[in-house]
Design an enzyme around this catalytic site. Structure first.
Site, PDB file in Angstrom:
ATOM      1  N   ASN A  33       4.516  -9.257  12.246  1.00 20.68           N
ATOM      2  CA  ASN A  33       3.226  -8.837  11.889  1.00 20.68           C
ATOM      3  C   ASN A  33       2.508  -9.722  10.745  1.00 20.68           C
ATOM      4  O   ASN A  33       1.417  -9.425  10.319  1.00 20.68           O
ATOM      5  CB  ASN A  33       3.290  -7.433  11.256  1.00 20.68           C
ATOM      6  CG  ASN A  33       3.678  -6.359  12.269  1.00 20.68           C
ATOM      7  OD1 ASN A  33       3.579  -6.535  13.538  1.00 20.68           O
ATOM      8  ND2 ASN A  33       4.192  -5.298  11.625  1.00 20.68           N
ATOM      9  N   ARG A  67       9.842  -7.070  13.188  1.00 18.47           N
ATOM     10  CA  ARG A  67       8.458  -6.549  13.276  1.00 18.47           C
ATOM     11  C   ARG A  67       7.796  -7.026  11.985  1.00 18.47           C
ATOM     12  O   ARG A  67       6.675  -7.206  11.921  1.00 18.47           O
ATOM     13  CB  ARG A  67       8.364  -5.031  13.458  1.00 18.47           C
ATOM     14  CG  ARG A  67       8.662  -4.814  14.957  1.00 18.47           C
ATOM     15  CD  ARG A  67       8.962  -3.330  15.072  1.00 18.47           C
ATOM     16  NE  ARG A  67       8.984  -3.058  16.437  1.00 18.47           N
ATOM     17  CZ  ARG A  67       9.092  -1.764  16.801  1.00 18.47           C
ATOM     18  NH1 ARG A  67       9.137  -0.685  15.780  1.00 18.47           N
ATOM     19  NH2 ARG A  67       9.513  -1.424  18.237  1.00 18.47           N
ATOM     20  N   TYR A  82       3.348   9.740  -0.660  1.00 17.86           N
ATOM     21  CA  TYR A  82       4.275   9.027   0.280  1.00 17.86           C
ATOM     22  C   TYR A  82       5.652   9.418  -0.257  1.00 17.86           C
ATOM     23  O   TYR A  82       6.635   9.025   0.429  1.00 17.86           O
ATOM     24  CB  TYR A  82       4.026   7.553   0.605  1.00 17.86           C
ATOM     25  CG  TYR A  82       2.845   7.200   1.343  1.00 17.86           C
ATOM     26  CD1 TYR A  82       2.186   8.109   1.922  1.00 17.86           C
ATOM     27  CD2 TYR A  82       2.361   5.952   1.309  1.00 17.86           C
ATOM     28  CE1 TYR A  82       0.899   7.826   2.440  1.00 17.86           C
ATOM     29  CE2 TYR A  82       1.322   5.804   2.070  1.00 17.86           C
ATOM     30  CZ  TYR A  82       0.248   6.391   2.418  1.00 17.86           C
ATOM     31  OH  TYR A  82      -0.738   6.004   3.090  1.00 17.86           O
ATOM     32  N   ASP A  87       0.891  -1.329  -0.120  1.00 20.48           N
ATOM     33  CA  ASP A  87       0.019   0.090  -0.104  1.00 20.48           C
ATOM     34  C   ASP A  87       0.808   1.245   0.015  1.00 20.48           C
ATOM     35  O   ASP A  87       1.409   1.467   0.938  1.00 20.48           O
ATOM     36  CB  ASP A  87      -0.805  -0.003   1.166  1.00 20.48           C
ATOM     37  CG  ASP A  87      -1.847   1.105   1.369  1.00 20.48           C
ATOM     38  OD1 ASP A  87      -2.863   0.985   0.747  1.00 20.48           O
ATOM     39  OD2 ASP A  87      -1.689   2.105   1.804  1.00 20.48           O
ATOM     40  N   LYS A 140       2.970  -0.847   9.078  1.00 22.25           N
ATOM     41  CA  LYS A 140       4.162  -0.478   8.414  1.00 22.25           C
ATOM     42  C   LYS A 140       5.206  -0.827   9.287  1.00 22.25           C
ATOM     43  O   LYS A 140       5.125  -0.664  10.456  1.00 22.25           O
ATOM     44  CB  LYS A 140       4.072   0.971   8.211  1.00 22.25           C
ATOM     45  CG  LYS A 140       5.620   1.753   7.906  1.00 22.25           C
ATOM     46  CD  LYS A 140       6.147   2.345   8.991  1.00 22.25           C
ATOM     47  CE  LYS A 140       7.422   2.699   8.826  1.00 22.25           C
ATOM     48  NZ  LYS A 140       8.166   3.301  10.045  1.00 22.25           N
ATOM     49  N   SER A 141       6.461  -1.278   8.901  1.00 23.50           N
ATOM     50  CA  SER A 141       7.596  -1.379   9.700  1.00 23.50           C
ATOM     51  C   SER A 141       8.914  -1.370   8.893  1.00 23.50           C
ATOM     52  O   SER A 141       8.615  -1.961   7.723  1.00 23.50           O
ATOM     53  CB  SER A 141       7.442  -2.577  10.575  1.00 23.50           C
ATOM     54  OG  SER A 141       8.683  -2.717  11.459  1.00 23.50           O
TER      55      SER A 141
HETATM   56  N1  LIG Z   1      -5.194   6.275   3.395  1.00 23.98           N
HETATM   57  C1  LIG Z   1      -4.680   7.183   4.492  1.00 23.98           C
HETATM   58  O1  LIG Z   1      -4.921   8.472   4.680  1.00 23.98           O
HETATM   59  C2  LIG Z   1      -3.659   6.586   5.267  1.00 23.98           C
HETATM   60  C3  LIG Z   1      -3.303   7.426   6.667  1.00 23.98           C
HETATM   61  C4  LIG Z   1      -2.067   6.522   7.438  1.00 23.98           C
HETATM   62  C5  LIG Z   1      -1.780   5.455   6.967  1.00 23.98           C
HETATM   63  N2  LIG Z   1      -2.170   4.681   5.903  1.00 23.98           N
HETATM   64  C6  LIG Z   1      -1.809   3.495   5.405  1.00 23.98           C
HETATM   65  O2  LIG Z   1      -1.748   2.586   6.515  1.00 23.98           O
HETATM   66  C7  LIG Z   1      -0.255   1.942   6.624  1.00 23.98           C
HETATM   67  C8  LIG Z   1      -0.159   1.573   8.079  1.00 23.98           C
HETATM   68  O3  LIG Z   1      -0.419   2.645   8.974  1.00 23.98           O
HETATM   69  P1  LIG Z   1       0.528   3.573   9.523  1.00 23.98           P
HETATM   70  O4  LIG Z   1       1.899   3.428   8.853  1.00 23.98           O
HETATM   71  O5  LIG Z   1       0.201   5.143   9.872  1.00 23.98           O
HETATM   72  O6  LIG Z   1       0.906   2.918  11.182  1.00 23.98           O
HETATM   73  P2  LIG Z   1       0.713   1.654  11.866  1.00 23.98           P
HETATM   74  O7  LIG Z   1       0.955   0.401  10.889  1.00 23.98           O
HETATM   75  O8  LIG Z   1      -0.370   1.541  12.611  1.00 23.98           O
HETATM   76  O9  LIG Z   1       1.960   1.661  12.634  1.00 23.98           O
HETATM   77  C9  LIG Z   1       3.342   1.821  12.396  1.00 23.98           C
HETATM   78  C10 LIG Z   1       4.303   1.830  13.557  1.00 23.98           C
HETATM   79  O10 LIG Z   1       4.175   1.022  14.349  1.00 23.98           O
HETATM   80  C11 LIG Z   1       5.671   0.283  14.467  1.00 23.98           C
HETATM   81  N3  LIG Z   1       5.572  -1.127  14.523  1.00 23.98           N
HETATM   82  C12 LIG Z   1       5.162  -1.672  13.485  1.00 23.98           C
HETATM   83  N4  LIG Z   1       4.872  -3.106  13.757  1.00 23.98           N
HETATM   84  C13 LIG Z   1       5.222  -3.165  15.058  1.00 23.98           C
HETATM   85  C14 LIG Z   1       5.406  -4.201  15.795  1.00 23.98           C
HETATM   86  N5  LIG Z   1       5.354  -5.464  15.633  1.00 23.98           N
HETATM   87  N6  LIG Z   1       5.769  -3.838  17.351  1.00 23.98           N
HETATM   88  C15 LIG Z   1       5.970  -2.619  17.761  1.00 23.98           C
HETATM   89  N7  LIG Z   1       5.879  -1.554  16.660  1.00 23.98           N
HETATM   90  C16 LIG Z   1       5.345  -1.941  15.725  1.00 23.98           C
HETATM   91  C17 LIG Z   1       6.436   0.993  13.311  1.00 23.98           C
HETATM   92  O11 LIG Z   1       7.771   1.080  13.782  1.00 23.98           O
HETATM   93  P3  LIG Z   1       9.124   0.656  12.962  1.00 23.98           P
HETATM   94  O12 LIG Z   1       8.802   1.135  11.363  1.00 23.98           O
HETATM   95  O13 LIG Z   1      10.270   1.534  13.439  1.00 23.98           O
HETATM   96  O14 LIG Z   1       9.390  -0.700  13.202  1.00 23.98           O
HETATM   97  C18 LIG Z   1       5.844   2.387  12.950  1.00 23.98           C
HETATM   98  O15 LIG Z   1       6.250   3.297  14.131  1.00 23.98           O
HETATM   99  C19 LIG Z   1       0.479   2.935   6.182  1.00 23.98           C
HETATM  100  O16 LIG Z   1       1.807   2.501   5.995  1.00 23.98           O
HETATM  101  C20 LIG Z   1      -0.275   3.548   5.048  1.00 23.98           C
HETATM  102  O17 LIG Z   1      -0.019   2.429   3.819  1.00 23.98           O
HETATM  103  C21 LIG Z   1      -2.890   5.405   4.883  1.00 23.98           C
END
Ligand SMILES: NC(=O)c1ccc[n+]([C@@H]2O[C@H](COP(=O)([O-])OP(=O)(O)OC[C@H]3O[C@@H](n4cnc5c(N)ncnc54)[C@H](OP(=O)(O)O)[C@@H]3O)[C@@H](O)[C@H]2O)c1
Length: 283
Positions: free
Chosen positions: A244, A240, A52, A47, A234-235
Site C-alpha cells: 500500500n 500489504r 479505536y 490515523d 489499514k492493514s
Molecule cells: N473517521 C471515521 O469515521 C473512520 C471510519 C473508518 C475508518 N477510518 C480511518 O480510515 C482507515 C482505513 O479504513 P478502514 O480500516 O476502515 O478500511 P480500509 O483501509 O479500506 O481496508 C482495510 C481492510 O483491507 C485489508 N487490506 C489492506 N490492504 C490490503 C491489500 N493491499 N490487499 C488486500 N486487502 C488489504 C485489510 O486486511 P488486513 O489488515 O487483514 O491485511 C483490512 O481488512 C482506518 O484505519 C481509520 O484510520 C475513519
C-alpha cells in the site's frame, strides 16, 4: 519515478503527508507491531482515534521507532461521548496523555452526531479551536461532516476545518461533500479507501491492475491520490503494509481514472453509517 509521498498544504499553513497508516480495528496488542512496521517501511502519518482504543500503543510505536516526534504526523479524534465543551477538554487531555505527546498534529470531531447534544456540534468545534490556539493541536478538523454541517460551522465559527475525513472509495465517491470541501479550502481525507477490501475484486479494478502491472489495492489507492485526497489504508499484514506504500511510482491515465470513478453506486455504495443518522455514543 521515485516513490516520494507528497505533503499536502492545509488552510492553516501546516502540511500533511498524503499517505498515512490507519489503525481502526487493530487490537491494542497488535498496534505497536503494525505501526512499527509501517514506520519502518516509511509511513510518516498515523490515523487513530480515542474510540479505536489504541492511542497509547500508537504513541509507544512512535517513541520506540527512534524517529523524532516532529517526523511523524499523528491524528486522533474526539470520542462521541465527549462533545460537551468540558468533556471535550478532558478527553483531549486524555488523548495527549495516552499518546504521551505534548501536542498532536491533527485533532478531529469524529462524528457530527446531529441528533445528539441538541444538535450542537458548534460548541464542540469552538472547543477544538481552543486546542489549536494554545498550540496543543497544530491543526483541527472534522470527520463525517455533511454539507449542511459544514455550512453551519462556516456561519457560526471562526476557524474553517483543515480537513474533513469522510467515507470515499470507488463504490461511494461522495462527490457532493468532496466538492464542498474543495471549494472551501478543506482537504478531504478518504476513509475506508479500499472499502475494507470490498472493491478489490471488482472486475474493472482487476482489469486496470493487470493493464498497469499493479495490485488492485495499489490501483484504488492511486486513484484516490490522483484525485487529491489523503488516504491511510489499514492493514496488519506486513506484505500489504508494504504494498500500500508503493503508490507514488506509477500513474493512471484519464481513461482508467474515469473507469474507476464510474463504479460509484451513490448512497447504495456507502459501507459505513450515514452521518446524518449516526448517533452512537459509547456508554
Ligand atoms: N473517521 C471515521 O469515521 C473512520 C471510519 C473508518 C475508518 N477510518 C480511518 O480510515 C482507515 C482505513 O479504513 P478502514 O480500516 O476502515 O478500511 P480500509 O483501509 O479500506 O481496508 C482495510 C481492510 O483491507 C485489508 N487490506 C489492506 N490492504 C490490503 C491489500 N493491499 N490487499 C488486500 N486487502 C488489504 C485489510 O486486511 P488486513 O489488515 O487483514 O491485511 C483490512 O481488512 C482506518 O484505519 C481509520 O484510520 C475513519
Amino acid at each position: 519515478m521515485a516513490n516520494t509521498i507528497p505533503d499536502i498544504p492545509l488552510n492553516d499553513g501546516n502540511t500533511i503527508p498524503q499517505l498515512g497508516f490507519g489503525v481502526f480495528q487493530i487490537e491494542p496488542k497488535d498496534t505497536v507491531e503494525a505501526v512499527g512496521r509501517a514506520l519502518e517501511i516509511g509511513y510518516r502519518h498515523i490515523d487513530t482515534a480515542e474510540m479505536y482504543g489504541n492511542e497509547a500503543e500508537v504513541g509507544e510505536a512512535v517513541r520506540i521507532s527512534g524517529l523524532d516526534r516532529g517526523e511523524v504526523f499523528v491524528t486522533s479524534k474526539l470520542n462521541n461521548a465527549f462533545h460537551r465543551p468540558d468533556d471535550a477538554r478532558r478527553a483531549f487531555e486524555s488523548t495527549l496523555s495516552a499518546l504521551k505527546m505534548d501536542y498532536i498534529d491533527l485533532f478531529l470531531i469524529h462524528w457530527p452526531l446531529p441528533t445528539r447534544y441538541d444538535g450542537d456540534f458548534v460548541s464542540t468545534w469552538k472547543t477544538l479551536e481552543e486546542f489549536q490556539r494554545d498550540g496543543r493541536a497544530k491543526s483541527i478538523g472534522v470527520s463525517n461532516f455533511q454539507v449542511p454541517h459544514l455550512e453551519r460551522l462556516a456561519a457560526e465559527a471562526d476557524v474553517v476545518p483543515a480537513v474533513n475525513q469522510i467515507e470515499v472509495h470507488p463504490y461511494f465517491t461522495n462527490e457532493e461533500v468532496r466538492t464542498y470541501d474543495r471549494q472551501h479550502n478543506i482537504v478531504t481525507e478518504a476513509w475506508s479507501p479500499i472499502a475494507q477490501g470490498k472493491v478489490l475484486d471488482d472486475p474493472t479494478v482487476v482489469d486496470i491492475a493487470q493493464e498497469v502491472g499493479r495490485t488492485p489495492a495499489q490501483v484504488v489507492l492511486r486513484w484516490h491520490v490522483q484525485r487529491g485526497d489523503i488516504v491511510f489504508p489499514k492493514s496488519t499484514t506486513p506484505s500489504r503494509i508494504a504494498e500500500n506504500f508503493q503508490i507514488f511510482d506509477f500513474a493512471l491515465d484519464d481513461a482508467a481514472m474515469e473507469r474507476i470513478s464510474g463504479l460509484d453506486r451513490g448512497e447504495a455504495g456507502r459501507q459505513g453509517p450515514n452521518p446524518d443518522e449516526f448517533d452512537y455514543v459509547p456508554s
